[in-house]
Design a protein around this motif. Structure first.
Motif, PDB file in Angstrom:
ATOM      1  N   GLY A  72       0.763 -17.353   6.951  1.00  0.00           N
ATOM      2  CA  GLY A  72       0.710 -16.179   6.302  1.00  0.00           C
ATOM      3  C   GLY A  72       1.238 -14.973   7.242  1.00  0.00           C
ATOM      4  O   GLY A  72       1.834 -14.232   7.102  1.00  0.00           O
ATOM      5  N   SER A  73       0.678 -14.837   8.590  1.00  0.00           N
ATOM      6  CA  SER A  73       0.928 -13.964   9.336  1.00  0.00           C
ATOM      7  C   SER A  73       2.372 -14.243  10.001  1.00  0.00           C
ATOM      8  O   SER A  73       3.006 -13.386  10.467  1.00  0.00           O
ATOM      9  N   LEU A  75       4.908 -15.627   8.314  1.00  0.00           N
ATOM     10  CA  LEU A  75       5.939 -14.984   7.548  1.00  0.00           C
ATOM     11  C   LEU A  75       6.196 -13.640   7.667  1.00  0.00           C
ATOM     12  O   LEU A  75       7.493 -12.997   7.415  1.00  0.00           O
ATOM     13  N   ARG A  76       5.130 -12.626   7.778  1.00  0.00           N
ATOM     14  CA  ARG A  76       5.126 -11.352   7.919  1.00  0.00           C
ATOM     15  C   ARG A  76       5.869 -10.939   8.889  1.00  0.00           C
ATOM     16  O   ARG A  76       6.726 -10.227   9.116  1.00  0.00           O
ATOM     17  N   PHE A 116       5.935 -14.762   0.991  1.00  0.00           N
ATOM     18  CA  PHE A 116       6.104 -13.240   1.301  1.00  0.00           C
ATOM     19  C   PHE A 116       7.217 -12.942   0.711  1.00  0.00           C
ATOM     20  O   PHE A 116       8.297 -13.574   0.449  1.00  0.00           O
ATOM     21  N   SER A 117       7.279 -11.492   0.037  1.00  0.00           N
ATOM     22  CA  SER A 117       8.330 -10.993  -0.702  1.00  0.00           C
ATOM     23  C   SER A 117       8.593  -9.650  -0.397  1.00  0.00           C
ATOM     24  O   SER A 117       7.535  -9.020  -0.470  1.00  0.00           O
ATOM     25  N   ASN A 135       5.282 -13.325  -7.981  1.00  0.00           N
ATOM     26  CA  ASN A 135       5.473 -12.283  -6.901  1.00  0.00           C
ATOM     27  C   ASN A 135       5.659 -10.858  -7.425  1.00  0.00           C
ATOM     28  O   ASN A 135       6.043 -10.848  -8.576  1.00  0.00           O
ATOM     29  N   MET A 181       4.855  -4.728   0.212  1.00  0.00           N
ATOM     30  CA  MET A 181       4.996  -6.128   0.721  1.00  0.00           C
ATOM     31  C   MET A 181       4.127  -6.644  -0.252  1.00  0.00           C
ATOM     32  O   MET A 181       3.087  -6.676  -0.221  1.00  0.00           O
ATOM     33  N   ASP A 182       4.741  -8.049  -0.785  1.00  0.00           N
ATOM     34  CA  ASP A 182       3.716  -8.923  -1.527  1.00  0.00           C
ATOM     35  C   ASP A 182       3.731 -10.096  -0.654  1.00  0.00           C
ATOM     36  O   ASP A 182       4.842 -10.710  -0.186  1.00  0.00           O
ATOM     37  N   GLU A 183       2.160 -10.646  -0.558  1.00  0.00           N
ATOM     38  CA  GLU A 183       2.116 -11.781   0.356  1.00  0.00           C
ATOM     39  C   GLU A 183       1.006 -12.522  -0.138  1.00  0.00           C
ATOM     40  O   GLU A 183      -0.058 -12.002  -0.444  1.00  0.00           O
ATOM     41  N   SER A 184       0.794 -13.845   0.063  1.00  0.00           N
ATOM     42  CA  SER A 184      -0.399 -14.559  -0.040  1.00  0.00           C
ATOM     43  C   SER A 184      -1.367 -14.250   0.727  1.00  0.00           C
ATOM     44  O   SER A 184      -1.239 -13.918   2.034  1.00  0.00           O
TER      45      SER A 184
END
Length: 250
Positions: A72-73, A75-76, A116-117, A135, A181-184
């Motif tokens: 996750g980190s 991706l950002r 991430f989107s 998302n 920012m949209d993320e899991s």
């Protein structure tokens, strides 16, 4: 390569050039990343922006082993580097000022996905005969539709509002502190028969029900991609946007 069956494709629509970019990045034993960027339509260098976003994201991706939190980190971090690359490109060539692009990036893990989107490019999960966008839609239209879901606005009023397609959060080299920012947070489990679709917003010429029906036909991912693009083309809309899709079928 083990993992889901993956295929992808693009259509120009009624546009003069393709401003979408897509990529499937392999890992040690399976596909590791799915990436899509839609260059800002009508802006100078939309195709340059989407190409730079995808290529920089791939170059910046460190891999993340089996740790979902690390994935996750990562991706950002890769998205922030892509945004920085856009800023550098504009500084080198001021004629590119205003270019930008959306981003949907999915990390495939043995247990499921993280994503991430930014922007309005949809990420659909097709499961149990329905297609659900998982998302956020970072556009005025997305905000209006959310207001409808909360009961703050009628569907008719939301549909009549102008500028629904204006994107409210996008990679374009500007500081991201005030953008959405949209993320899991956790891995979304994926099971047998589940289908994931990363797409540019040109695919939304089709309804969610139409997307679900095509994806749920039982064919391989390559056929799903072909059928989605053919269904959009059959609508024959005079201002049809570029259409891109990556389909992963478990």
């Amino acid at each position: 390569m083990s993992g889901p069956d993956i295929a992808y494709g693009q259509a120009l629509g009624k546009r003069s050039r393709q401003e979408d970019r897509i990529a499937v990045v392999p890992g040690p034993d399976r596909a590791e990343l799915l990436i899509l960027s839609d260059g800002m339509g009508g802006a100078v260098g939309g195709d340059i922006a989407s190409d730079l976003i995808v290529s920089t994201f791939i170059e910046s991706w460190p891999g993340s082993g089996g740790d979902p939190r690390a994935a996750g980190s990562a991706l950002r971090a890769a998205a922030l580097k892509a945004n920085k690359a856009l800023r550098g490109a504009v500084r080198q060539d001021p004629a590119l000022a205003g270019m930008g692009g959306t981003l949907v990036a999915v990390r495939l893990t043995p247990g499921g996905i993280l994503f991430f989107s930014m922007g309005d490019s949809p990420l659909f999960l097709v499961r149990g005969g329905t297609a659900e966008r998982i998302n956020a839609d970072h556009s005025i239209g997305g905000a209006l539709d959310e207001a409808v879901r909360r009961g703050e606005l009628s569907q008719a009023d939301a549909a009549e509002r102008r500028n629904r397609n204006v994107i409210t959060s996008v990679l374009m080299g500007e500081p991201l502190e005030t953008m959405r920012m949209d993320e899991s947070v956790d891995v979304t489990p994926m099971g047998r028969g589940d289908i994931l679709i990363l797409a540019s917003d040109g695919l939304e010429t089709l309804t969610n029900a139409e997307i679900a029906a095509i994806a749920g036909s039982g064919g391989p991912s390559a056929r799903i991609v072909d059928d989605l693009l053919a269904a959009v083309e059959a609508k024959d809309r005079p201002r049809q946007d570029n259409v891109s899709a990556i389909v992963a079928r478990w």
